[in-house]
Design a protein around this motif. Structure first.
Motif: not given
Ligand code: SF4
Lengths: 479, 187
Positions: B22-28, B68-70, B94-98
């Motif tokens: 569950a993320g926005c694809s921004g990390c990809h 892993v994003e999200g 990968l990233g704050d959502c994860a």
């Molecule tokens: S951390 Fe979450 S909101 Fe930020 S870019 Fe990655 S998936 Fe999107």
């Protein structure tokens, strides 16, 4: 012969978001319906309630990592209206620059990174090689061109917003800082290579089309629909600051030069029991007759012209190939390339504009209105952010009508037509992977952004209808 | 590294996957912001699974590294995360959502739980023919609450530079996060 009545393609791949296609067939193996089902729900419209509207540009950017700029700009535009002001000229130009750069990077991603493995490597390429890395191996020059074009867009966004993804820049009233000379020059220096790369992509794709390309599927994916998009005051192609134009499949005007606030008069949303995504339609024609499309195909259909030389000639060629009003969903791929050219030329013009670097980029005011609709052209089509706030500026109502949601009806029709064409009567055992990929390609042509689309909570007028197998109406509910 | 002069190593090619919870694809997109360095990456690794980028419908066995994003927002996300862990040598959040659920976790503010009933109602569909839709978890979870994670790259999204550094260290068979590197932080 085994005849599975339900076929499921899951997960859909090389698209933005989580979804599956469910294909329903009858006993004879004839396809009754194919459905696109979105599998996620993140709830932006709900959790933003109670928060200050000034947070919306940064929050809603996180709906989607591919088109964060579109959400940021629509949220800022709604914010401008709540403050009852116009941003300064430099901010308006920088917002346009961001929107154009984002269309370039997003279209480059959709065409080169995601769809070209089907279009250029071919449907029959095994899945292990049918992706960007496969393209790098098979057509390195083309892969490089696509990667560099996307980079051009991302770098231009970074030059303005400080970061290529989720940069914090647009705010109600304008933007946070002006563009520096060196930032402008960096974009300018990269333009010649971007032009070469766009030309290379276009020429390569036209070769595919000249060889017949997707012509065998044209009749199948040609869909009569209305088209919605922004146009400038002269009806010209436009992505920021224009007004709404809605045309019918034969080109007749349904509505023209309508402001964002009219979106609720023009459009309504229906729900189906099997989908988390609503089905927007043109209110005057009802559901589902009011089927309409947004996005590159729609933008090129609704505009009279594109104001720059190279894009104008590409548009003329595109129209010669496909007709004045293009119904073929697969023509979206070429439409994206034409739009990349239009964006490059529009950016070139903006860079020459002396007002672009003006230090005044933000006007300030306090809350002067309680309701506003911001809109703009996202890469995938017209985007609306509709907010209502209380006198403290806290959100009481949020409706996001996104491009992919608006294409929902059309996407379902397209995959149903493709599924009928490819699968009717085939036993399950005889369905090769490549055929299922061709049905998925019907979705990819729309370049859907499902993380954007599942936030639609159906705040507009709702009409739910239940039909039996013969199509007779069993029940109906309206809100 | 200049993509023009890539030496392909003799050892077996590495198997790279990416996963999108569950993320926005921004990390990809931050990964794709490696731009021409992607060509160097393609010289070292095969992309064996990535719903965003390739057509493997099943997460395969023997994956060397998965980004892993999200966050983990649904029962399906949770099962997928476990499958990734079973089949992957190195899992990177990968990233704050994860890492800490970030924006995805904001849905905890909604008292009605995002209309879970609407989701369950949608699961049936006409004649109950459609397979069920994923069930949302009552709380959105960080990846590390569900599976062990080998490295985390904070940021929303993490910069392409940092993703590139991590991947280079991976194919050079060094620890993913340098032990003497700067402290990791969010944002
Ligand atoms: S951390 Fe979450 S909101 Fe930020 S870019 Fe990655 S998936 Fe999107």
């Amino acid at each position: 012969m085994t005849m599975e009545r339900r076929l499921v393609i899951e997960p859909l791949t090389r698209i933005e978001g989580h979804a599956r296609i469910t294909i329903h067939r009858d006993r004879q193996g004839l396809v009754q319906e194919a459905r696109l089902q979105v599998l996620e729900r993140r709830g932006f419209e709900q959790f933003c309630l109670g928060r200050p509207f000034t947070e919306m540009p940064a929050l809603t950017a996180r709906i989607c990592g591919i088109c964060p700029v579109s959400h940021q700009l629509a949220a800022a535009a709604a914010g401008d209206q709540l403050l009852a002001l116009e941003p300064p000229p430099a901010a308006r130009r920088l917002r346009s620059l961001l929107a154009l750069a984002q269309i370039i990077q997003s279209h480059a991603l959709a065409f080169f990174h995601l769809s070209s493995p089907d279009l250029l490597l071919g449907w029959e390429t095994p899945p292990e090689r049918r992706h960007l890395f496969g393209l790098i191996a098979a057509e390195p020059e083309l892969a490089r061109a696509g990667i560099r074009l996307r980079q051009f867009g991302q770098d231009a966004i970074e030059a303005v917003a400080g970061q290529s993804i989720h940069g914090a820049w647009a705010v109600p009233g304008g933007g946070l800082h002006s563009l520096r000379v060196d930032g402008r020059d960096r974009i300018r220096d990269a333009l010649p290579q971007a032009r070469l790369d766009a030309r290379f992509g276009l020429e390569r794709y036209k070769q595919v089309l000249d060889r017949g390309g997707l012509a065998d599927l044209e009749a199948i994916v040609s869909l009569k629909s209305l088209f919605l998009g922004l146009v400038g005051p002269e009806g010209q192609w436009c992505v920021q600051g224009g007004a709404l134009r809605l045309i019918e499949a034969d080109g007749r005007l349904q509505a023209d030069q309508r402001p964002a606030g009219d979106y609720g008069q023009l459009l309504a949303e229906a729900e189906e029991p099997w989908s988390l995504m609503t089905f927007p339609y043109v209110r005057a024609l009802g559901y589902p007759r009011g089927l309409y499309r947004v996005g590159p195909l729609a933008r090129l259909n609704v505009c009279n012209q594109i104001g720059t030389a190279w894009a104008a000639s590409e548009l003329a060629e595109y129209r010669q190939r496909n007709g004045r009003i293009v119904l073929n969903a697969f023509a979206s791929h070429q439409a994206r390339l034409v739009e990349i050219v239009a964006c490059l030329e529009a950016i070139e013009q903006l860079l020459e504009d002396p007002e672009l670097l003006d230090p005044l980029v933000r006007h300030r005011a306090s809350l002067n209105r309680l309701e506003a609709v911001g809109m703009g052209e996202a890469p995938r089509g017209t985007l609306f952010h509709h907010y209502r706030v209380n006198p403290d500026g806290l959100l009481e109502h949020v409706n996001l009508l996104v491009a992919t949601g608006q294409n929902n009806l059309a996407m379902n029709r397209t995959i149903t037509a493709l599924a009928r064409h490819h699968l009717d009567g085939l036993g399950t055992a005889s369905i090769p992977e490549a055929l299922l990929n061709r049905i998925e390609a019907g979705i990819r042509a729309f370049d859907p952004c499902l993380s954007c689309a599942t936030h639609a909570a159906g705040q507009m007028a709702l009409q739910v209808q239940l039909f039996d197998a013969d199509g007779s109406l069993l029940a109906e509910r309206r809100r | 590294m200049s993509p023009e002069f890539v030496t392909v190593p003799a050892r077996p090619r590495l198997r790279l996957a990416t996963a999108w919870l569950a993320g926005c694809s921004g990390c990809h997109m931050a990964l794709l912001d490696l731009h021409l360095e992607l060509i160097a990456l393609a010289a070292h690794a095969d992309l064996v699974a990535s719903a965003a980028l390739c057509d493997a419908k099943e997460y395969p066995d023997r994956v060397d590294l998965c980004l892993v994003e999200g966050a983990v927002a649904s029962e399906e996300n949770r099962q997928f995360a476990r499958r990734i862990r079973e089949r992957t040598a190195l899992v990177v959040a990968l990233g704050d959502c994860a890492i800490h659920t970030n924006i995805t976790g904001l849905r905890h503010r909604c008292r009605n739980g995002l209309g879970q009933t609407a989701i369950e109602a949608a699961a049936g569909g006409r004649e109950g023919l459609d397979p069920p839709l994923p069930k949302l978890l009552p709380m959105v979870l960080p990846l590390e609450a569900v599976i062990a994670v080998d490295a985390s790259l904070p940021g929303c999204p993490p910069s392409a530079d940092r993703i590139g550094n991590l991947l280079r260290r991976w194919w050079q068979q060094q620890p993913l996060i340098p032990p003497d590197g700067p402290p990791q932080r969010f944002g």
